[in-house]
Design a protein around this motif. Structure first.
Motif, mmCIF file in Angstrom:
data_model
loop_
_atom_site.group_PDB
_atom_site.id
_atom_site.type_symbol
_atom_site.label_atom_id
_atom_site.label_comp_id
_atom_site.label_asym_id
_atom_site.label_seq_id
_atom_site.Cartn_x
_atom_site.Cartn_y
_atom_site.Cartn_z
ATOM 1 N N ASP A 84 49.176 -59.346 47.761
ATOM 2 C CA ASP A 84 48.740 -57.905 46.362
ATOM 3 C C ASP A 84 49.633 -57.855 45.801
ATOM 4 N N GLU A 85 49.929 -56.939 44.535
ATOM 5 C CA GLU A 85 51.130 -56.565 43.444
ATOM 6 C C GLU A 85 51.332 -56.102 44.121
ATOM 7 N N SER A 86 51.009 -54.712 45.623
ATOM 8 C CA SER A 86 51.257 -53.440 45.977
ATOM 9 C C SER A 86 51.284 -53.908 47.332
ATOM 10 N N PRO A 87 52.093 -53.718 48.604
ATOM 11 C CA PRO A 87 51.654 -54.243 49.608
ATOM 12 C C PRO A 87 50.607 -52.891 49.842
ATOM 13 N N TRP A 88 50.396 -51.427 49.662
ATOM 14 C CA TRP A 88 50.207 -50.460 50.344
ATOM 15 C C TRP A 88 48.087 -51.171 50.184
ATOM 16 N N PRO B 297 53.009 -41.576 44.084
ATOM 17 C CA PRO B 297 52.148 -42.187 44.499
ATOM 18 C C PRO B 297 50.733 -42.200 44.468
ATOM 19 N N VAL B 298 50.171 -41.743 43.224
ATOM 20 C CA VAL B 298 49.146 -42.061 43.018
ATOM 21 C C VAL B 298 48.199 -42.502 42.100
ATOM 22 N N THR B 299 48.709 -42.375 40.681
ATOM 23 C CA THR B 299 49.084 -43.386 39.513
ATOM 24 C C THR B 299 49.313 -44.634 39.349
ATOM 25 N N ARG B 300 50.429 -44.775 40.345
ATOM 26 C CA ARG B 300 52.040 -45.777 39.825
ATOM 27 C C ARG B 300 52.445 -45.676 38.933
#
Length: 327
Positions: free
Chosen positions: A246-250, A89-92
């Motif tokens: 966004d590519e990542s929803p977060w 979750p940090v570096t993806r």
């Protein structure tokens, strides 16, 4: 716990190491672990087949014992499997297993001043775990505001790590918690503060029109005045639109205006309404509250160490027990 208790913990660990396939003790094992291992060997304990969750559990216990860290009895291979993820979750980046790479999975304590206990653990990459080290939440967040990488992590990665740590680090003082973007998915069975819980459900629900409408419907009862309802609509619309890009929803919470919309809605609610908003978001996410008494297993009074004077002293390794590499 006293020294005898800790010695017994070591002996039980040694027994388990033998049972799950370790062939001989290692030179750097604590004496109590060696004793348990040799006892298991002397009575011909039947070997059992392990897996990566069992192996990680044994490794976690051994590393914790070396540092006099407490591992709560509720921690087991099943729990580790439940919190396991495919991507750090940090570096993806996709996690690897047993390859001796920075991407290898590891189990990290989110609050460094707490034990290995339920609601305080997350699976991250070895790189993220090593970079975090013994840093506090405040130190991690400060690195997210820099312009350059630190210890292998970029500022945006430090921000994700701060988001992971926030709930655990402020679990006993939630009203003092800062408000930051939820740029990483909160791991299963960890503490989410109300602000994070709201961000979480909006992130997972607001992309589709049906989810957007469900959010408006469920939070309508919380927003009991015109200003609050207007702020709610602006927030949900901002997240809905942001999730399309966004590519990542977060990363939606990094878009211009989205956090401002969240704060405006929060300020439009009184404390009681905000508490209800937390309950609504928890129900939508299928989450359960973490009662304060559940945090007793974190051993915060001793910063997660065994509570006796020698808790800062390294356990002396056994001598003359073989030449195998560290488990």
């Amino acid at each position: 716990m006293d020294d005898l208790d800790i010695a017994e913990i070591g002996r039980v660990l040694g027994y388990d190491l033998f049972q799950f396939g370790k062939r001989q003790p290692c030179t750097d094992w604590p004496q109590s672990v060696v004793e348990g291992f040799l006892h298991a060997a002397s009575i011909n304990v039947v070997k059992k087949l392990g897996n990566r969750y069992i192996n990680k559990y044994l490794q976690l216990r051994l590393n914790a014992l070396r540092r006099h860290r407490i591992v709560d009895p509720q921690i087991n291979p099943d729990l580790i499997q439940q919190i396991d993820v495919e991507q750090c979750p940090v570096t993806r980046r996709a996690l690897t297993h047993g390859e001796l790479k920075d991407t290898d999975w590891s189990v990290d304590r989110l609050n460094n001043d707490a034990a290995y206990a339920p609601h305080n653990l997350a699976v991250v990459s070895t790189l993220a775990n090593r970079a975090k080290a013994d840093r506090t939440y405040e130190e991690v967040y400060a690195l997210s505001q820099q312009t350059d990488a630190t210890d292998g992590l970029q500022p945006q990665e430090w921000l994700r790590l701060a988001a992971l740590m926030l709930g655990s680090c402020f679990a006993t003082r939630p009203r003092l918690a800062p408000v930051i973007p939820l740029t990483a998915p909160i791991p299963k069975q960890t503490v989410r503060l109300t602000m994070q819980q709201v961000q979480y459900v909006m992130t997972i629900m607001a992309k589709r029109s049906a989810g957007k409408n469900a959010l408006l419907k469920n939070f309508k009862t919380v927003s009991d005045n015109n200003q609050a309802r207007l702020c709610l609509h602006r927030l949900v619309d901002a997240v809905h639109q942001g999730l399309k890009h966004d590519e990542s929803p977060w990363d939606v919470w990094l878009q211009a205006g989205v956090m401002d919309a969240l704060l405006a809605w929060r300020l439009s609610l009184d404390l009681r309404s905000w508490a209800i908003a937390g309950q609504v978001s928890m129900q939508l996410a299928g989450a359960r509250p973490v009662e304060k008494n559940r945090l007793q297993s974190w051993q915060l009074k001793t910063s997660g160490y065994f509570p006796f004077p020698s808790n800062t002293r390294k356990i002396k390794p056994a001598a003359n027990v073989g030449s195998q590499k560290q488990y």
